[in-house]
Design an enzyme around this catalytic site. Structure first.
Site, PDB file in Angstrom:
ATOM      1  N   ALA A 126     -11.562 -24.485 -44.696  1.00  0.00           N
ATOM      2  CA  ALA A 126     -10.596 -25.240 -45.514  1.00  0.00           C
ATOM      3  C   ALA A 126     -11.127 -25.447 -46.930  1.00  0.00           C
ATOM      4  CB  ALA A 126     -10.284 -26.579 -44.848  1.00  0.00           C
ATOM      5  N   GLY A 127     -11.901 -24.473 -47.431  1.00  0.00           N
ATOM      6  CA  GLY A 127     -12.443 -24.548 -48.788  1.00  0.00           C
ATOM      7  C   GLY A 127     -11.526 -23.845 -49.782  1.00  0.00           C
ATOM      8  N   GLY A 128     -12.128 -23.398 -50.891  1.00  0.00           N
ATOM      9  CA  GLY A 128     -11.356 -22.779 -51.970  1.00  0.00           C
ATOM     10  C   GLY A 128     -10.638 -21.508 -51.554  1.00  0.00           C
ATOM     11  N   LYS A 150     -12.652 -21.826 -62.569  1.00  0.00           N
ATOM     12  CA  LYS A 150     -11.295 -21.558 -62.057  1.00  0.00           C
ATOM     13  C   LYS A 150     -10.346 -22.755 -62.150  1.00  0.00           C
ATOM     14  CE  LYS A 150     -12.359 -17.908 -58.747  1.00  0.00           C
ATOM     15  NZ  LYS A 150     -12.054 -17.355 -57.436  1.00  0.00           N
ATOM     16  N   SER A 158     -16.578  -6.576 -60.741  1.00  0.00           N
ATOM     17  CA  SER A 158     -15.307  -6.294 -61.420  1.00  0.00           C
ATOM     18  C   SER A 158     -15.407  -5.284 -62.570  1.00  0.00           C
ATOM     19  CB  SER A 158     -14.668  -7.588 -61.925  1.00  0.00           C
ATOM     20  OG  SER A 158     -14.233  -8.368 -60.835  1.00  0.00           O
TER      21      SER A 158
HETATM   22  P1  ATR Z   1     -15.010 -20.866 -50.412  1.00  0.00           P
HETATM   23  O1  ATR Z   1     -14.707 -21.097 -51.860  1.00  0.00           O
HETATM   24  O2  ATR Z   1     -15.632 -19.545 -50.109  1.00  0.00           O
HETATM   25  O3  ATR Z   1     -13.836 -21.154 -49.549  1.00  0.00           O
HETATM   26  P2  ATR Z   1     -16.106 -23.459 -49.815  1.00  0.00           P
HETATM   27  O4  ATR Z   1     -15.028 -24.070 -50.659  1.00  0.00           O
HETATM   28  O5  ATR Z   1     -17.510 -23.957 -49.951  1.00  0.00           O
HETATM   29  O6  ATR Z   1     -16.188 -21.894 -50.049  1.00  0.00           O
HETATM   30  O7  ATR Z   1     -15.644 -23.583 -48.273  1.00  0.00           O
HETATM   31  C1  ATR Z   1     -16.440 -23.160 -47.224  1.00  0.00           C
HETATM   32  C2  ATR Z   1     -15.697 -23.396 -45.919  1.00  0.00           C
HETATM   33  O8  ATR Z   1     -16.463 -22.827 -44.863  1.00  0.00           O
HETATM   34  C3  ATR Z   1     -15.508 -24.852 -45.558  1.00  0.00           C
HETATM   35  O9  ATR Z   1     -14.289 -24.985 -44.868  1.00  0.00           O
HETATM   36  C4  ATR Z   1     -16.671 -25.138 -44.620  1.00  0.00           C
HETATM   37  O10 ATR Z   1     -16.447 -26.131 -43.657  1.00  0.00           O
HETATM   38  P3  ATR Z   1     -16.709 -27.718 -43.954  1.00  0.00           P
HETATM   39  O11 ATR Z   1     -15.573 -28.142 -44.850  1.00  0.00           O
HETATM   40  O12 ATR Z   1     -16.642 -28.354 -42.629  1.00  0.00           O
HETATM   41  O13 ATR Z   1     -18.051 -27.786 -44.623  1.00  0.00           O
HETATM   42  C5  ATR Z   1     -16.773 -23.832 -43.901  1.00  0.00           C
HETATM   43  N1  ATR Z   1     -18.118 -23.571 -43.366  1.00  0.00           N
HETATM   44  C6  ATR Z   1     -19.267 -23.406 -44.058  1.00  0.00           C
HETATM   45  N2  ATR Z   1     -20.290 -23.149 -43.231  1.00  0.00           N
HETATM   46  C7  ATR Z   1     -19.774 -23.171 -41.968  1.00  0.00           C
HETATM   47  C8  ATR Z   1     -20.319 -22.995 -40.652  1.00  0.00           C
HETATM   48  N3  ATR Z   1     -21.620 -22.712 -40.481  1.00  0.00           N
HETATM   49  N4  ATR Z   1     -19.473 -23.093 -39.597  1.00  0.00           N
HETATM   50  C9  ATR Z   1     -18.164 -23.370 -39.763  1.00  0.00           C
HETATM   51  N5  ATR Z   1     -17.593 -23.543 -40.980  1.00  0.00           N
HETATM   52  C10 ATR Z   1     -18.369 -23.447 -42.056  1.00  0.00           C
END
Ligand code: ATR
Length: 283
Positions: A129-131, A71, A22
């Site tokens: 479904a993460g952040g 955040k 940034s």
């Molecule tokens: P971010 O803030 O980047 O969204 P996060 O909150 O850690 O990061 O979310 C990562 C997402 O990627 C989650 O939805 C995770 O799935 P799970 O909730 O089932 O853990 C998904 N994810 C991470 N590694 C993965 C993989 N190898 N295959 C499929 N989904 C993955």
């Protein structure tokens, strides 16, 4: 850009911050527009977050970006939170004029996609479904997609996120499912968004979440992964004749949106993009 007695300060708080892209991106924009501003990064330990916000108010700092791990907690120290940021439950931008928090991550993704197609009335499939998925999904709902489907490995997490999005009443047509079913959904999808880290450096050769044979020419594929610039998923999209949207564009437009919130001026997208690419130094 010279720092003078009159220079306005904006910046980033996070922990760590030293590898942030940034500062060069925003400082290139200030230089281009000849603005008396400087953008600096502050490494703020979580225990000092309240002091950092109060201190910034006292120092008349103009704006902050906020990154991991602050955040969510930073919302406790703001006077006002933008409506969508409140729904997302996370803030990445603070405007000190009114101590108001915003979330420009989700807007960044929408603007990136809208370089190629409008999201309004489209059927959108989001993997993860993460952040990042949460920030993007609420903005998709706000910008009027026809349908939103969130797929995740952990289906409970996708169910919970869809439940929150439906509760917002920004959208009625939304559902969740297992990411193992992704190939069944793509035929009826206009825009596919990957928010999982699959394909991110150093695991660039891992199997992508789907492949070209399941894609169609009218599909737009946005990968939030920006390292490498062209992920295996985007290569598959190109192979299928679908339109790729690069993850770096989300970084660019979240920054541009923050810039406009702080300064009230239109962000110089081209210089910001060039600075971003130079900093990330990606091939
Ligand atoms: P971010 O803030 O980047 O969204 P996060 O909150 O850690 O990061 O979310 C990562 C997402 O990627 C989650 O939805 C995770 O799935 P799970 O909730 O089932 O853990 C998904 N994810 C991470 N590694 C993965 C993989 N190898 N295959 C499929 N989904 C993955």
């Amino acid at each position: 850009m010279d720092i003078k007695g009159s220079t306005n300060i904006v910046g980033l708080i996070g922990h760590p911050v030293e590898h942030s892209f940034s500062p060069p991106m925003h400082n290139a924009a200030f230089k281009k527009l000849n603005m008396d501003y400087a953008y600096v990064a502050f490494d703020v330990n979580p225990k000092d977050l309240k002091n950092a916000i109060n201190g910034a108010c006292g120092l008349n700092i103009n704006g902050f970006n906020v990154t991991i791990p602050h955040k969510i907690d930073v919302m406790n120290y703001l006077d006002e939170i933008d409506g969508v940021a409140q729904l997302i439950g996370a803030v990445n931008t603070i405007d000190f004029k009114n101590l108001k928090g915003y979330n420009t991550d989700g807007i960044g993704a929408i603007k990136a996609i809208e370089e190629v197609t409008s999201v309004k009335d489209k059927n959108v499939l989001v993997a993860g479904a993460g952040g990042a998925s949460r920030a993007i999904s609420f903005y998709l709902a706000k910008y009027g997609v026809n349908s939103l489907t969130i797929l995740n490995r952990n289906t409970q997490k996708a169910d919970n996120l869809i439940g929150d999005v439906l509760k917002s009443e920004l959208i009625t047509n939304a559902k969740s499912d297992s990411i193992s079913k992704i190939n069944d959904y793509i035929k009826d999808t206009d825009i596919l968004i990957n928010t999982t880290p699959v394909g991110m450096y150093p695991n660039i050769d891992d199997n992508p979440i789907t492949t070209s044979e399941f894609m169609h020419e009218d599909l737009v594929v946005f990968d939030a992964v920006y390292n490498p610039l062209e992920t295996t998923l985007l290569k598959q999209a190109i192979k299928a004749g679908a339109k790729p949207v690069y993850g770096i564009k989300m970084l660019l437009y979240q920054g541009a949106e923050s810039f406009e919130i702080w300064t009230g001026k239109k962000a110089p997208i081209d210089v910001m993009e060039e600075a971003l690419k130079n900093t990330l130094n990606l091939g």
